[in-house]
Write an enzyme that holds these catalytic residues in place. Structure first.
Site, PDB file in Angstrom:
ATOM      1  N   ARG A   1      11.574   0.658  -7.289  1.00 45.32           N
ATOM      2  CA  ARG A   1      11.680   1.889  -6.499  1.00 45.32           C
ATOM      3  C   ARG A   1      13.091   2.464  -6.453  1.00 45.32           C
ATOM      4  O   ARG A   1      13.267   3.682  -6.475  1.00 45.32           O
ATOM      5  CB  ARG A   1      11.158   1.634  -5.076  1.00 45.32           C
TER       6      ARG A   1
ATOM      7  N   ASP B   1      13.258  -0.936  17.822  1.00 45.26           N
ATOM      8  CA  ASP B   1      13.446  -1.443  19.188  1.00 45.26           C
ATOM      9  C   ASP B   1      13.834  -2.921  19.213  1.00 45.26           C
ATOM     10  O   ASP B   1      14.690  -3.335  19.989  1.00 45.26           O
ATOM     11  CB  ASP B   1      12.174  -1.216  20.005  1.00 45.26           C
TER      12      ASP B   1
ATOM     13  N   LEU C   1       3.269  -5.727   2.897  1.00 46.43           N
ATOM     14  CA  LEU C   1       2.091  -6.255   3.584  1.00 46.43           C
ATOM     15  C   LEU C   1       2.011  -7.774   3.421  1.00 46.43           C
ATOM     16  O   LEU C   1       1.632  -8.491   4.346  1.00 46.43           O
ATOM     17  CB  LEU C   1       0.816  -5.599   3.043  1.00 46.43           C
TER      18      LEU C   1
ATOM     19  N   HIS D   1      11.857   5.744  -0.773  1.00 47.82           N
ATOM     20  CA  HIS D   1      10.683   5.759  -1.645  1.00 47.82           C
ATOM     21  C   HIS D   1      10.776   6.976  -2.557  1.00 47.82           C
ATOM     22  O   HIS D   1      11.082   8.077  -2.102  1.00 47.82           O
ATOM     23  CB  HIS D   1       9.399   5.816  -0.810  1.00 47.82           C
TER      24      HIS D   1
ATOM     25  N   ARG E   1      13.046  -3.776  -2.072  1.00 48.90           N
ATOM     26  CA  ARG E   1      11.703  -4.358  -1.968  1.00 48.90           C
ATOM     27  C   ARG E   1      10.787  -3.831  -3.054  1.00 48.90           C
ATOM     28  O   ARG E   1      10.774  -2.642  -3.352  1.00 48.90           O
ATOM     29  CB  ARG E   1      11.092  -4.048  -0.600  1.00 48.90           C
TER      30      ARG E   1
ATOM     31  N   ALA F   1       2.142  -8.013  11.179  1.00 53.04           N
ATOM     32  CA  ALA F   1       2.831  -9.282  11.438  1.00 53.04           C
ATOM     33  C   ALA F   1       2.507  -9.807  12.833  1.00 53.04           C
ATOM     34  O   ALA F   1       2.163 -10.978  13.014  1.00 53.04           O
ATOM     35  CB  ALA F   1       4.340  -9.105  11.271  1.00 53.04           C
ATOM     36  N   GLY F   2       2.620  -8.939  13.842  1.00 54.90           N
ATOM     37  CA  GLY F   2       2.368  -9.360  15.207  1.00 54.90           C
ATOM     38  C   GLY F   2       0.941  -9.817  15.437  1.00 54.90           C
ATOM     39  O   GLY F   2       0.697 -10.840  16.083  1.00 54.90           O
TER      40      GLY F   2
ATOM     41  N   LEU G   1       4.228   9.886   2.694  1.00 55.02           N
ATOM     42  CA  LEU G   1       4.235   9.015   1.520  1.00 55.02           C
ATOM     43  C   LEU G   1       3.126   9.361   0.536  1.00 55.02           C
ATOM     44  O   LEU G   1       1.968   9.506   0.910  1.00 55.02           O
ATOM     45  CB  LEU G   1       4.070   7.558   1.980  1.00 55.02           C
TER      46      LEU G   1
ATOM     47  N   HIS H   1      12.066   5.050   3.534  1.00 52.68           N
ATOM     48  CA  HIS H   1      10.759   4.410   3.628  1.00 52.68           C
ATOM     49  C   HIS H   1      10.787   3.040   4.284  1.00 52.68           C
ATOM     50  O   HIS H   1       9.920   2.724   5.095  1.00 52.68           O
ATOM     51  CB  HIS H   1      10.184   4.280   2.209  1.00 52.68           C
TER      52      HIS H   1
ATOM     53  N   GLN I   1      15.461   1.384   1.687  1.00 53.39           N
ATOM     54  CA  GLN I   1      14.719   1.862   0.520  1.00 53.39           C
ATOM     55  C   GLN I   1      14.311   3.314   0.709  1.00 53.39           C
ATOM     56  O   GLN I   1      13.694   3.676   1.716  1.00 53.39           O
ATOM     57  CB  GLN I   1      13.462   1.012   0.309  1.00 53.39           C
TER      58      GLN I   1
ATOM     59  N   PHE J   1       1.666  -2.076 -10.206  1.00 50.40           N
ATOM     60  CA  PHE J   1       2.683  -1.486  -9.339  1.00 50.40           C
ATOM     61  C   PHE J   1       4.045  -1.656 -10.004  1.00 50.40           C
ATOM     62  O   PHE J   1       4.210  -2.466 -10.923  1.00 50.40           O
ATOM     63  CB  PHE J   1       2.674  -2.184  -7.970  1.00 50.40           C
TER      64      PHE J   1
ATOM     65  N   GLU K   1       2.776   4.504  -4.262  1.00 52.99           N
ATOM     66  CA  GLU K   1       3.084   4.047  -5.614  1.00 52.99           C
ATOM     67  C   GLU K   1       1.802   3.820  -6.412  1.00 52.99           C
ATOM     68  O   GLU K   1       1.802   3.824  -7.630  1.00 52.99           O
ATOM     69  CB  GLU K   1       3.898   2.757  -5.537  1.00 52.99           C
TER      70      GLU K   1
END
Length: 597
Positions: free
Chosen positions: A290, A225, A407, A246, A401, A22-23, A256, A357, A244, A123, A259
Site C-alpha cells: 500500500r 481514546d 482483521l 490507503h 501494514r 478485538a474487544g 474506502l 487509513h 498508512q 491482495f 483493495e
C-alpha cells in the site's frame, strides 16, 4: 466538586474498552471461561469501526492456490519494511488458518468457491515461494468482511452473557495509591453521569485515530481514546510516525475503495489512460504494497498526470470487469460509488486519492497483549493492563501494514490476550477488589469540561471544539502526510501549541443539556491533539524513509541507525527506542534487504 461521580458501582474480573473485533473476540473468550467481563463501548457494538473493513482476512488456507504460513510470514515482514517483530509475525501467521476456521464455526458467512470452500482473493504484497509469484490468501465475505465478523462476534457475546455498556465513553484509567491500574472512569453518554468501574484487569481495544487527519477512511469515533489514556497514565506510544495512507479513497471524500477492487482485477489509470503502476512495481503492478501504491499515485498527480479539471486525482478502473463479478464480489464498493460519486463502477472509472487509513503505531505490547513500558533502560510489563487491535502495537505491521492483516491482528491477539488474562484470573484471589484510588487526575479532567462550569473564554468567542478539531486535521494533513521533510514538520509544532492553547481556553457552546455531545467531542479532541504531538515528534526524529514514513530529505532506509522502534512519552515529548525483534519463534529470521515488488 459536582462531577456526579458514582464510585464503587461496578466490579468486574476484567473490563474491555472497545467493542470492535478485538474487544469482542477477547470478551467472548473470557465470558466462555465464566469470568465477569464488561465491554465499554461509546457506540452500539455493531457500529464499531471493524464493521467498515471490506476486503478480507488473511490466512494461508490454500483454497485457490498453494500457500503456507511461512510465505505469509515473509510477506508480512517484507511489507513491514523489516520493522515488524518477527516473533509476533510468526505467531500471527501460524494462528491464521485456525482463526479463520474458528470464525467460520462461529457463523461468519464467508463467500464460497464452487467447491464449497471459503473464497479467497489476491491482495497487495502477497506472494508464493517467498516473493516468486502472486498468492491468493485473503478470505472474504464479499466486500463486507468486517461487517460479517463483527455481527457474528456480537451475537456470540450475547449468547455467552457478556455485560455490554453501550454508549459509555471511557475517560481515563484509574490507579490505586501504589500506582497500579485499578479501574476505569466512564461517562454515560445518555445521562451525563460518571461511573467508576473497578477490575483486576483492563484491556484497551479502542481502535485507531484516523480522525487526526482531514481526509480519512475512519469513522468519527476513531479518536484514539485508548492512546490518550495511556499517555496520561505515563505510558509511551510506539512507532507513531507510521500512518498508512490507503491508495484508493474516494477523491475529496475519503471513503474506502477496498483493495479487493484491485484484487479482482481493477487498474489504476492516470489522465493519459495509462495503467501506470507498471513503472513503480513492474512485477506485481497494482498489487504492490500500500505505501508503494500511495506514493506512486501522489507522484503521478504531482507530475501533472492527475485526472479531472484540476488534475488532482487518479482513476480506479473496473469497467473491463464482468458486471456480475462487481455485483457479486464488490457490492459494497458499487453502493459507495453510486451514493457518493453518483456513478456506477460497472460503467465509469472511480476518482480516487490516497487517504489516511490505518495507524501502525499504538500502545506497545508483548505477544500476549500485555502493555509494556521502558524505565531506566529496562522493558517492563505494566501489571493488569492489556492492549489489542489497532490501538496496540505488538508489532506485526512495522512500518507498513499489508491489506488483510488488520482483521487477522484483531482476532489473533484478541484471543491470545484473553487467554493470557484468563490464566492470570485463575491465579488471582477472587476477593473483592477495593484498593484506595487516586481520582484526582480524572476529576480535574472532568471538571474542565463540566457543562455548568466550563467557560474559560468570553461568551462572544467564535472559537469552538469543532473548529479546533478541523484546524488540527488540516495541520496534520499539510505537514505530516504521504511525503514529509524536517522544515514542513517543524512548522507544525508551533501550530499544535497554538491549538493546545485554544483548547485550554475554549468553552462549550451548549451548557444546558445533560446529553451534550460537544462535551464528548472535547474529551476526544484532548486525545487527538496528544496523538498529533506524538506523530510529529516521532516523525521528526526518524531521519530515514521506511514503509509509510517517507522523508524527502532522507529518501533511503537506514538499517544501521533506524532499525528500531520509537517510544514517545508525553509531557516533555521525550523519545526513547527499543530494538526490533529479528528472531522468530521457531524458524530462521528474514534479514532486512531492499524491498521491491
Amino acid at each position: 466538586m459536582n462531577t456526579n461521580l458514582q464510585t464503587d458501582d461496578f466490579h468486574f474480573d476484567a473490563i474491555i474498552i472497545g467493542a470492535g473485533g478485538a474487544g469482542l473476540r477477547a470478551a467472548l473468550e473470557l465470558a466462555e471461561s465464566k469470568h465477569q467481563v464488561a465491554v465499554i463501548s461509546k457506540v452500539f457494538p455493531t457500529r464499531s469501526h471493524t464493521v467498515a473493513a471490506q476486503g478480507g482476512i488473511n490466512a494461508a488456507l490454500g483454497n485457490v492456490s498453494a500457500d503456507n504460513w511461512h510465505w505469509h510470514m515473509f510477506d508480512t515482514i517484507k511489507g513491514s519494511d523489516y520493522l515488524g517483530d518477527q516473533d509476533a509475525i510468526e505467531f500471527m501467521c501460524r494462528e491464521a488458518s485456525e482463526i479463520v476456521r474458528e470464525l467460520e464455526h462461529f457463523g461468519v458467512p464467508f463467500s464460497r468457491l464452487d467447491s464449497g470452500k471459503i473464497y479467497q482473493r489476491p491482495f497487495g504484497g502477497q506472494s508464493q515461494e517467498f516473493g516468486q509469484s502472486q498468492a491468493t490468501r485473503t478470505c472474504a465475505a464479499a466486500d463486507r468482511t468486517g461487517h460479517a465478523i463483527l455481527h457474528t462476534l456480537y451475537q456470540q457475546n450475547l449468547k455467552a452473557g457478556t455485560s455490554i455498556f453501550s454508549e459509555h465513553y471511557a475517560l481515563d484509567l484509574i490507579k490505586d495509591q501504589d500506582g497500579q491500574i485499578a479501574g476505569l472512569m466512564c461517562l454515560d453518554i445518555q445521562t451525563g453521569e460518571y461511573r467508576l468501574m473497578r477490575a483486576h484487569h483492563i484491556l484497551i481495544a479502542t481502535g485507531g485515530a484516523g480522525q487526526v487527519y482531514r481526509t480519512n477512511t475512519n469513522a468519527t469515533i476513531n479518536t484514539g481514546d485508548g492512546l490518550g489514556m495511556a499517555l496520561r497514565a505515563g505510558l509511551p506510544l510506539m512507532d507513531m510516525e507510521f500512518w498508512q495512507f490507503h491508495p484508493t479513497g474516494i477523491a475529496g471524500k475519503g471513503m474506502l475503495m477496498s483493495e479487493g477492487a484491485r484484487g479482482e482485477g481493477g487498474l489504476l489509470r492516470n489522465a493519459d489512460g495509462e495503467a501506470f503502476m507498471e513503472r513503480y512495481a513492474p512485477k506485481v503492478k497494482d498489487l504492490a504494497s500500500r505505501d508503494v501504491v500511495a506514493r506512486a499515485i501522489s507522484i503521478e498527480i504531482r507530475q501533472g498526470r492527475g485526472c479531472g479539471p484540476n488534475k488532482d486525482y487518479i482513476e480506479l478502473d473496473l469497467t473491463h470487469l464482468d458486471a456480475d463479478i462487481i455485483k457479486k464480489r464488490l457490492p459494497g464498493i458499487r453502493d459507495l460509488c453510486l451514493t457518493f460519486v453518483g456513478k456506477d463502477p460497472i460503467e465509469h472509472p472511480i476518482p480516487i486519492h490516497p487517504t489516511c487509513h490505518y495507524m501502525m503505531g499504538g500502545i506497545p505490547t508483548n505477544l500476549h497483549g500485555q502493555v509494556i513500558t521502558k524505565q531506566n533502560g529496562q522493558i517492563n510489563v505494566v501489571p493488569g493492563l492489556y492492549a489489542i487491535g489497532e490501538a496496540a502495537c505488538v508489532s506485526v505491521h512495522g512500518a507498513n501494514r499489508l491489506g488483510g492483516n488488520s482483521l487477522l491482528d484483531l482476532i489473533v491477539f484478541g484471543r491470545e490476550a484473553a487467554r493470557h488474562l484468563n490464566q492470570s484470573l485463575k491465579t488471582k484471589s477472587p476477593e473483592r477488589f477495593d484498593p484506595a484510588l487516586d481520582l484526582a487526575p480524572v476529576e480535574q479532567r472532568i471538571q474542565k469540561w463540566q457543562n455548568s462550569e466550563t467557560s474559560n473564554n468570553s461568551a462572544t468567542s467564535t472559537d469552538s471544539i469543532r473548529q479546533i478539531k478541523q484546524d488540527l486535521q488540516q495541520v496534520m494533513e499539510q505537514h505530516c502526510g504521504v511525503f514529509r521533510d524536517r522544515a514542513t514538520m517543524q512548522q507544525a509544532l508551533p501550530k499544535l501549541d497554538a491549538l493546545s492553547q485554544r483548547l485550554s481556553q475554549v468553552g462549550l457552546q451548549d451548557r444546558s443539556n445533560v446529553f451534550n455531545t460537544e462535551r464528548l467531542q472535547a474529551f476526544e479532541l484532548d486525545n487527538l491533539l496528544a496523538i498529533g504531538y506524538a506523530t510529529l515528534h516521532s516523525a521528526l526524529a526518524r531521519e530515514e524513509s521506511r514503509g509509510a514514513h517517507s522523508r524527502v530529505d532522507f529518501p533511503e532506509r537506514d538499517d544501521q541507525a533506524w532499525l528500531k522502534h520509537s517510544l514517545y512519552f508525553a509531557g516533555s515529548h521525550q523519545l526513547d527506542y527499543k530494538p526490533v525483534q529479528l528472531k522468530p519463534l521457531s524458524v530462521e529470521s528474514f534479514e532486512p534487504k531492499a524491498r521491491v515488488y
